[in-house]
Write an enzyme that holds these catalytic residues in place. Structure first.
Site, PDB file in Angstrom:
ATOM      1  N   GLY A  71     -15.749  20.273   2.253  1.00  0.00           N
ATOM      2  CA  GLY A  71     -14.566  21.127   2.341  1.00  0.00           C
ATOM      3  C   GLY A  71     -14.846  22.588   2.028  1.00  0.00           C
ATOM      4  N   THR A  72     -15.658  22.841   1.016  1.00  0.00           N
ATOM      5  CA  THR A  72     -15.933  24.229   0.645  1.00  0.00           C
ATOM      6  C   THR A  72     -16.604  24.961   1.804  1.00  0.00           C
ATOM      7  OG1 THR A  72     -16.137  23.606  -1.672  1.00  0.00           O
ATOM      8  CG2 THR A  72     -17.161  25.688  -1.020  1.00  0.00           C
ATOM      9  N   ASN A 147      -3.775  19.891  -3.404  1.00  0.00           N
ATOM     10  CA  ASN A 147      -4.568  18.968  -4.220  1.00  0.00           C
ATOM     11  C   ASN A 147      -3.920  18.645  -5.553  1.00  0.00           C
ATOM     12  OD1 ASN A 147      -5.413  21.786  -3.984  1.00  0.00           O
ATOM     13  ND2 ASN A 147      -6.687  21.398  -5.765  1.00  0.00           N
ATOM     14  N   GLN A 175      -7.304  17.396   1.438  1.00  0.00           N
ATOM     15  CA  GLN A 175      -6.485  16.421   0.694  1.00  0.00           C
ATOM     16  C   GLN A 175      -5.540  15.636   1.590  1.00  0.00           C
ATOM     17  OE1 GLN A 175      -6.814  15.390  -2.319  1.00  0.00           O
ATOM     18  NE2 GLN A 175      -8.182  16.941  -3.159  1.00  0.00           N
ATOM     19  N   SER A 195     -13.371  16.616   4.180  1.00  0.00           N
ATOM     20  CA  SER A 195     -14.492  16.294   3.293  1.00  0.00           C
ATOM     21  C   SER A 195     -14.541  14.783   3.089  1.00  0.00           C
ATOM     22  CB  SER A 195     -14.255  16.996   1.954  1.00  0.00           C
ATOM     23  OG  SER A 195     -15.294  16.720   1.063  1.00  0.00           O
ATOM     24  N   HIS A 197     -15.871  12.877   0.688  1.00  0.00           N
ATOM     25  CA  HIS A 197     -15.752  12.221  -0.630  1.00  0.00           C
ATOM     26  C   HIS A 197     -14.320  12.086  -1.115  1.00  0.00           C
ATOM     27  CE1 HIS A 197     -15.192  15.597  -3.656  1.00  0.00           C
ATOM     28  NE2 HIS A 197     -15.552  16.319  -2.617  1.00  0.00           N
ATOM     29  N   THR A 233     -31.024  20.652   9.213  1.00  0.00           N
ATOM     30  CA  THR A 233     -31.243  19.257   9.637  1.00  0.00           C
ATOM     31  C   THR A 233     -30.032  18.401   9.271  1.00  0.00           C
ATOM     32  OG1 THR A 233     -33.603  19.529   9.327  1.00  0.00           O
ATOM     33  CG2 THR A 233     -32.768  17.258   9.331  1.00  0.00           C
ATOM     34  N   CYS A 384     -11.196  25.282 -16.402  1.00  0.00           N
ATOM     35  CA  CYS A 384     -11.859  25.905 -17.537  1.00  0.00           C
ATOM     36  C   CYS A 384     -12.730  27.051 -17.041  1.00  0.00           C
ATOM     37  CB  CYS A 384     -12.706  24.862 -18.251  1.00  0.00           C
ATOM     38  SG  CYS A 384     -13.168  25.382 -19.882  1.00  0.00           S
TER      39      CYS A 384
END
Ligand code: PLP
Length: 448
Positions: A71-72, A147, A175, A195, A197, A233, A384
């Protein structure tokens, strides 16, 4: 100890079928998809098959699918690949940092950026997108599902605005993918990032829909992979895993998984809301005014109009006061029966697996830790930075004050969530909340 994972919006485990599909491509079928020998041909064929599956997933041509690292990368590619100094870019203040940080970098390089604020319910009003457009606007980027709140954005309506204005439109669908019916033609976008994951596929791999003829420059240069749109690749096992995850996600959209998940989420939500001093962020327009009432004096309470949203950094805490319930939302909701789990308390469309809940008189971070110790993994709405916990920019943009934003938790269910998971969470959450409130009450609404 029993462990219940309710942080699916952070990441998901591989589905066993995905692992099995990937397995041969690590050792036996290890070839480089660019090699002309038989080993390379096996790898190339696997990537071709995966591309066809992704084309079905996006509802596009095979040639419009570009594999990447997730996604990034997709989000960065849309922004860095299309925008040049002097252009104007319209996005929202509730996007993922993959969009916000890229936008900030482009602003430093001479791109004008408008960050449109959400309503108090976390919705982006398409009329605000329309109002933000200028003659030099080149790109709009709006996420499909947030998200943190799970709120679904009216991308179809925004796609129509982009088309009518001749502006490129990118959707960060990281998302939303696998959780709602998916069709880039219907969305009317030129670019769309997903994405693996987030939908039970492997980490570090994703795909982007790039509508034919969209002049997006490659972020990575080198070899001529992916029709010169993404050098490097190919991650063949990852791509095979992504395709399997997409296949499973398409099945899940049709086999009753989504309504089942929505019912589990609703039961979890209702159980937690039975506790005093709680509410949902992004679901009920009724829950928002209380948060706004407690805004600290220095916090912007109103989006003062078109120009006030323009800047080189997201406007934190600048939520529009109007809760948009215009007819276009209703139309949009009603054309997506699966994604709209509507009842009188939850009129805002959300993905089925997510709820974001505030708890007065406690620190969200303390509750995350207390729940983790009892075996329940959830996420706080804060990030954080350099040791300081910042309240969520999404919740702040919706008009919550810092105290309430810090006291908000996201529960996001895996596709495999069970009634027993919800039962366990409903046993543990009230205990933890009562305990924390008893030992260290935080006075809601006092901190800035
Ligand atoms: N966009 C959204 C909305 C996300 O939630 C995430 C990840 O949390 C990303 C982009 C980044 O995706 P990735 O982890 O694949 O880089």
């Amino acid at each position: 100890m029993q462990r219940v994972y309710m942080d699916a919006n952070a990441t998901t485990p591989l589905a066993p079928e995905v692992l099995e599909a990937m397995r041969p491509y690590w050792i036996d079928r290890f070839g480089n998809a660019s090699s002309i020998h038989l080993d390379g041909q096996h790898a190339h064929a696997a990537v071709d098959r995966a591309r066809a599956t992704l084309a079905e997933f996006f509802n596009c041509h095979d040639a419009e699918v570009v594999f990447n690292s997730g996604g990034t990368e997709g989000d960065n590619t849309a922004i860095f690949g299309l925008l040049r100094p002097g252009d104007h870019f319209v996005t929202t203040s509730i996007e993922h940092s993959a969009i916000l940080a890229a936008a900030e970098r482009m602003a430093e390089l001479g791109v004008e950026v408008t960050f449109v604020a959400p309503t108090a319910s976390g919705l982006i009003d398409p009329a605000e997108i329309q109002r933000a457009l200028r003659p030099e606007t080149r790109l709009i980027s709006v996420m499909l599902a947030n998200n943190e709140t799970g709120v679904l954005q009216p991308v179809e309506e925004i796609g129509r605005i982009a088309k009518a204005s001749g502006v490129f439109f990118h959707i960060d669908a990281v998302q939303g993918a696998g959780k709602v019916p998916f069709d880039v033609r219907r969305f009317g976008c030129h670019l769309c990032s997903i994405s693996a994951h987030k939908m039970h596929g492997p980490k570090g791999v994703g795909a982007m829909f790039v509508r034919r003829g969209t002049p997006v420059e490659s972020l990575l240069v080198g070899g001529s992979h992916e029709r010169r749109r993404r050098a490097g690749t190919e991650n063949v096992p990852g791509i095979v895993g992504l395709a399997k995850a997409a296949e499973l996600a398409m099945l899940a959209l049709e086999d009753g998984t989504i309504p089942r998940l929505a019912a589990l989420r609703d039961r979890l939500e209702a159980g937690i809301l039975a506790l005093p001093g709680t509410g949902v962020n992004g679901a009920t327009p009724q829950s928002a005014p209380e948060g706004r009432r407690e805004n600290s004096p220095g916090q912007a309470q109103r989006s003062p109009g078109k120009d006030a949203n323009i800047g080189h950094a997201p406007r934190r805490g600048a939520a529009s006061l109007s809760v948009h319930q215009g007819p276009e939302f209703r139309t949009w909701e009603s054309t997506n029966p699966i994604i709209v789990h509507e009842n009188s308390a939850n009129p805002v469309p959300r993905v089925a697996n997510t709820t974001n809940i505030w708890f007065d008189h406690l620190e969200g971070e303390a509750l995350v830790i207390a729940l983790d110790l009892k075996g329940v993994a959830v996420s706080g709405g804060s990030a954080c930075h350099s040791g300081a916990t910042e309240p969520s920019h999404v919740l702040m943009a919706m008009g919550l004050n810092k105290t309430r934003a810090r006291a908000s938790l996201r529960f996001s269910l895996l596709r495999t969530a069970t009634e027993a998971d919800v039962d366990y969470a409903l046993k543990v959450v009230p205990e933890a909340v009562e305990h924390l409130r008893a030992i260290s009450p935080v006075t809601a609404g006092t901190a800035g």
